[in-house]
Design a protein around this motif. Structure first.
Motif, PDB file in Angstrom:
ATOM      1  N   LYS A   5       4.212   6.992   3.602  1.00  0.00           N
ATOM      2  CA  LYS A   5       5.570   6.820   4.143  1.00  0.00           C
ATOM      3  C   LYS A   5       6.469   6.023   3.214  1.00  0.00           C
ATOM      4  N   THR A   6       5.885   5.080   2.475  1.00  0.00           N
ATOM      5  CA  THR A   6       6.691   4.235   1.586  1.00  0.00           C
ATOM      6  C   THR A   6       6.659   4.723   0.142  1.00  0.00           C
ATOM      7  N   GLY A   7       5.986   5.836  -0.084  1.00  0.00           N
ATOM      8  CA  GLY A   7       5.898   6.361  -1.437  1.00  0.00           C
ATOM      9  C   GLY A   7       5.097   5.461  -2.358  1.00  0.00           C
ATOM     10  N   GLY A   8       4.223   4.643  -1.811  1.00  0.00           N
ATOM     11  CA  GLY A   8       3.394   3.750  -2.604  1.00  0.00           C
ATOM     12  C   GLY A   8       4.134   2.536  -3.146  1.00  0.00           C
ATOM     13  N   LYS A   9       5.379   2.373  -2.709  1.00  0.00           N
ATOM     14  CA  LYS A   9       6.208   1.279  -3.219  1.00  0.00           C
ATOM     15  C   LYS A   9       5.612  -0.104  -2.922  1.00  0.00           C
ATOM     16  N   TYR A  10       4.938  -0.221  -1.797  1.00  0.00           N
ATOM     17  CA  TYR A  10       4.377  -1.509  -1.372  1.00  0.00           C
ATOM     18  C   TYR A  10       2.852  -1.477  -1.328  1.00  0.00           C
ATOM     19  N   GLU A  11       2.254  -0.681  -2.199  1.00  0.00           N
ATOM     20  CA  GLU A  11       0.812  -0.450  -2.147  1.00  0.00           C
ATOM     21  C   GLU A  11      -0.005  -1.737  -2.226  1.00  0.00           C
ATOM     22  N   SER A  12       0.351  -2.624  -3.127  1.00  0.00           N
ATOM     23  CA  SER A  12      -0.436  -3.858  -3.262  1.00  0.00           C
ATOM     24  C   SER A  12      -0.285  -4.757  -2.030  1.00  0.00           C
TER      25      SER A  12
ATOM     26  N   GLU B  30      -3.810   2.570   6.188  1.00  0.00           N
ATOM     27  CA  GLU B  30      -3.318   2.173   4.867  1.00  0.00           C
ATOM     28  C   GLU B  30      -2.757   3.381   4.123  1.00  0.00           C
ATOM     29  N   GLN B  31      -3.461   4.489   4.165  1.00  0.00           N
ATOM     30  CA  GLN B  31      -3.005   5.710   3.490  1.00  0.00           C
ATOM     31  C   GLN B  31      -1.678   6.198   4.056  1.00  0.00           C
ATOM     32  N   LYS B  32      -1.552   6.181   5.371  1.00  0.00           N
ATOM     33  CA  LYS B  32      -0.316   6.650   6.022  1.00  0.00           C
ATOM     34  C   LYS B  32       0.874   5.784   5.630  1.00  0.00           C
ATOM     35  N   VAL B  33       0.682   4.469   5.626  1.00  0.00           N
ATOM     36  CA  VAL B  33       1.773   3.568   5.246  1.00  0.00           C
ATOM     37  C   VAL B  33       2.177   3.812   3.795  1.00  0.00           C
ATOM     38  N   ASN B  34       1.182   3.975   2.928  1.00  0.00           N
ATOM     39  CA  ASN B  34       1.484   4.228   1.522  1.00  0.00           C
ATOM     40  C   ASN B  34       2.204   5.560   1.336  1.00  0.00           C
TER      41      ASN B  34
ATOM     42  N   VAL C 229       0.381  -3.688   1.034  1.00  0.00           N
ATOM     43  CA  VAL C 229      -0.319  -3.014   2.128  1.00  0.00           C
ATOM     44  C   VAL C 229      -1.820  -3.250   1.993  1.00  0.00           C
ATOM     45  N   ASP C 230      -2.336  -3.159   0.773  1.00  0.00           N
ATOM     46  CA  ASP C 230      -3.752  -3.398   0.538  1.00  0.00           C
ATOM     47  C   ASP C 230      -4.123  -4.828   0.908  1.00  0.00           C
ATOM     48  N   ASP C 231      -3.291  -5.780   0.510  1.00  0.00           N
ATOM     49  CA  ASP C 231      -3.543  -7.185   0.834  1.00  0.00           C
ATOM     50  C   ASP C 231      -3.550  -7.394   2.349  1.00  0.00           C
ATOM     51  N   ALA C 232      -2.588  -6.787   3.034  1.00  0.00           N
ATOM     52  CA  ALA C 232      -2.521  -6.918   4.492  1.00  0.00           C
ATOM     53  C   ALA C 232      -3.749  -6.302   5.154  1.00  0.00           C
TER      54      ALA C 232
END
Length: 60
Positions: A27-34, A21-25, A36-39
């Motif tokens: 890479k995306t600059g936290g743009k899709y944080e919610s 989750e941290q790595k994805v956030n 990613v968290d839901d997933a």
């Protein structure tokens, strides 16, 4: 496999999930944080890894 081995593997899986989750956030600059968290929560739930997340508000 003893009961303590199961707990150890469960904790390691949670750590890996959090790291992903941290790595994805990152890479995306936290743009899709919610999203990613839901997933992450859905994936953990499907794997029987449900957990309370006191640092995150309840989603309604």
């Amino acid at each position: 496999m003893g009961i303590f081995d199961k707990f150890r593997h469960h904790d390691k899986a949670k750590d890996m999930s959090d790291t992903a989750e941290q790595k994805v956030n990152e890479k995306t600059g936290g743009k899709y944080e919610s999203q990613v968290d839901d997933a992450q929560q859905r994936a953990e739930g499907a794997l029987g890894m449900d957990r309370e997340r006191p640092d995150r508000p309840e989603q309604q």
